[in-house]
Design a protein around this motif. Structure first.
Motif, mmCIF file in Angstrom:
data_model
loop_
_atom_site.group_PDB
_atom_site.id
_atom_site.type_symbol
_atom_site.label_atom_id
_atom_site.label_comp_id
_atom_site.label_asym_id
_atom_site.label_seq_id
_atom_site.Cartn_x
_atom_site.Cartn_y
_atom_site.Cartn_z
ATOM 1 N N THR A 196 -3.494 15.162 42.623
ATOM 2 C CA THR A 196 -4.015 16.510 42.839
ATOM 3 C C THR A 196 -5.067 16.465 43.930
ATOM 4 O O THR A 196 -5.899 15.552 43.964
ATOM 5 N N HIS A 218 -7.056 23.704 42.786
ATOM 6 C CA HIS A 218 -6.328 22.480 42.482
ATOM 7 C C HIS A 218 -4.949 22.579 43.133
ATOM 8 O O HIS A 218 -4.169 23.478 42.798
ATOM 9 N N CYS A 220 -1.587 20.848 43.174
ATOM 10 C CA CYS A 220 -0.825 19.849 42.422
ATOM 11 C C CYS A 220 0.662 20.175 42.521
ATOM 12 O O CYS A 220 1.085 21.222 42.038
ATOM 13 N N LEU A 280 -7.956 18.027 34.826
ATOM 14 C CA LEU A 280 -6.904 17.568 35.718
ATOM 15 C C LEU A 280 -5.787 16.815 35.010
ATOM 16 O O LEU A 280 -4.631 16.894 35.423
ATOM 17 N N GLN A 284 -1.856 17.782 35.451
ATOM 18 C CA GLN A 284 -0.813 16.912 35.997
ATOM 19 C C GLN A 284 0.308 16.693 34.995
ATOM 20 O O GLN A 284 1.488 16.633 35.362
ATOM 21 N N HIS A 287 2.573 19.663 35.056
ATOM 22 C CA HIS A 287 3.459 19.666 36.226
ATOM 23 C C HIS A 287 4.707 18.826 35.976
ATOM 24 O O HIS A 287 5.770 19.087 36.545
#
Length: 313
Positions: A196, A218, A220, A280, A284, A287
């Motif tokens: 990221t 952010h 990402c 974070l 992630q 994602h």
């Protein structure tokens, strides 16, 4: 399998409020998965409260000292409790930025140079050419970080009445300032989740930028060359392995985008990364198609497996 999990949160570090947010989210996720949860806002009676709870597992949602520096880990080891994330020795090293350098740089992990300075020395002269960064040796979440620029933003030399970490900490780590971009990579059970890029809307990625909604964008996955993304993931996984991290960790980088892969430097490894809605690691994982609850369960599963293996070793 349904477990009784004590979620340890809060405490008295500078990151207390973030820990409470992380712990609340974790507790709610565990309950949604069918686990029985005991919430513990850590005080000086933490050993008694853990003994009274007698959980199958402690989910360590503390940030900063003493939950991230090995103290609580050592206590839980003495009590024979299973817990998430890294153990005592790893925590002692990873929260200390100088010890982290000493552990990782000899193995080829690129990190900025630096040295410890007495805070009072900063009033007499600069320890490094400007621009440079000073930060506490053992705080997380960018607590107490100051960037000293050529423009003399704190005076030149630093003025004794200038607000900064030199008034709160007797010693600071001074490092060269690396121009460029802020990148971070989460590692879960030895696997890198992604990269990221963090773009603060103003200033730099400090404590407020990390935990105030809307202050940081952010990106990402990060819009960076594949070679740099591969390097971020590789360094993060290797640092996780070399330090002996467990569960989730997060490696923070600065990348001088004018230097290609050679401009990538690891700043620190967080052994208790945030689990708030803005954090974070959950981002992630999301994602990759992993829900917050699935992420929490994965951390629990690894902790139960690791501690069971230790018990039978």
């Amino acid at each position: 399998m349904s477990l009784h999990v004590a979620v340890l949160m809060g405490g008295w570090s500078a990151e207390r409020e973030v820990s409470l947010l992380s712990g609340t989210g974790i507790a709610e996720a565990l309950e949604s998965l069918g686990h029985r949860v005991t919430r513990i806002d850590m005080g000086r009676d933490v050993a008694q409260r853990l003994a009274d709870a007698a959980p199958d597992l402690v989910f360590n949602a503390l940030h900063g000292t003493p939950g991230e520096d090995g103290s609580v880990q050592g206590l839980m080891d003495l009590m024979g409790l299973r817990y998430t994330h890294s153990g005592m020795a790893t925590s002692v090293i990873a929260i200390d930025k100088l010890l982290t350098k000493q552990a990782l740089v000899p193995h080829g992990i690129p990190m900025p140079g630096g040295r410890i300075v007495k805070s009072a020395e900063l009033f007499a002269g600069d320890p490094l050419p400007r621009p440079y960064v000073v930060k506490p040796v053992n705080e997380g979440s960018s607590v107490g970080v100051a960037i000293v620029t050529a423009e003399g933003n704190y005076g030149n030399p630093i003025l004794p009445d200038a607000t900064g970490p030199w008034h709160e900490y007797p010693e600071l780590l001074a490092e060269p300032f690396i121009r460029g971009r802020e990148l971070t990579t989460a590692v879960l059970a030895g696997r890198a989740l992604g990269v990221t890029e963090l773009q603060p809307r103003s200033g730099f990625y400090d404590y407020d930028a990390k935990y105030t909604d809307g202050m940081t964008e952010h990106l990402c996955p990060a819009p960076i060359p594949d070679a740099v993304a591969v390097a971020c993931k590789g360094i993060a996984v290797e640092a996780h392995r070399l330090l002996g991290c467990r569960g989730a960790s997060r490696s923070d980088f600065r990348w001088d985008d004018g230097q290609g892969v050679d401009g990538l430097f690891l700043l620190e490894v967080n052994t208790q990364p945030g689990m708030t809605p803005l954090s974070l690691v959950p981002e992630q994982a999301r994602h990759l198609g992993m829900s917050y609850a699935e992420l929490v369960q994965a951390i629990v599963d690894e902790a139960m497996q690791d501690r069971a293996l230790e018990h039978h070793a």
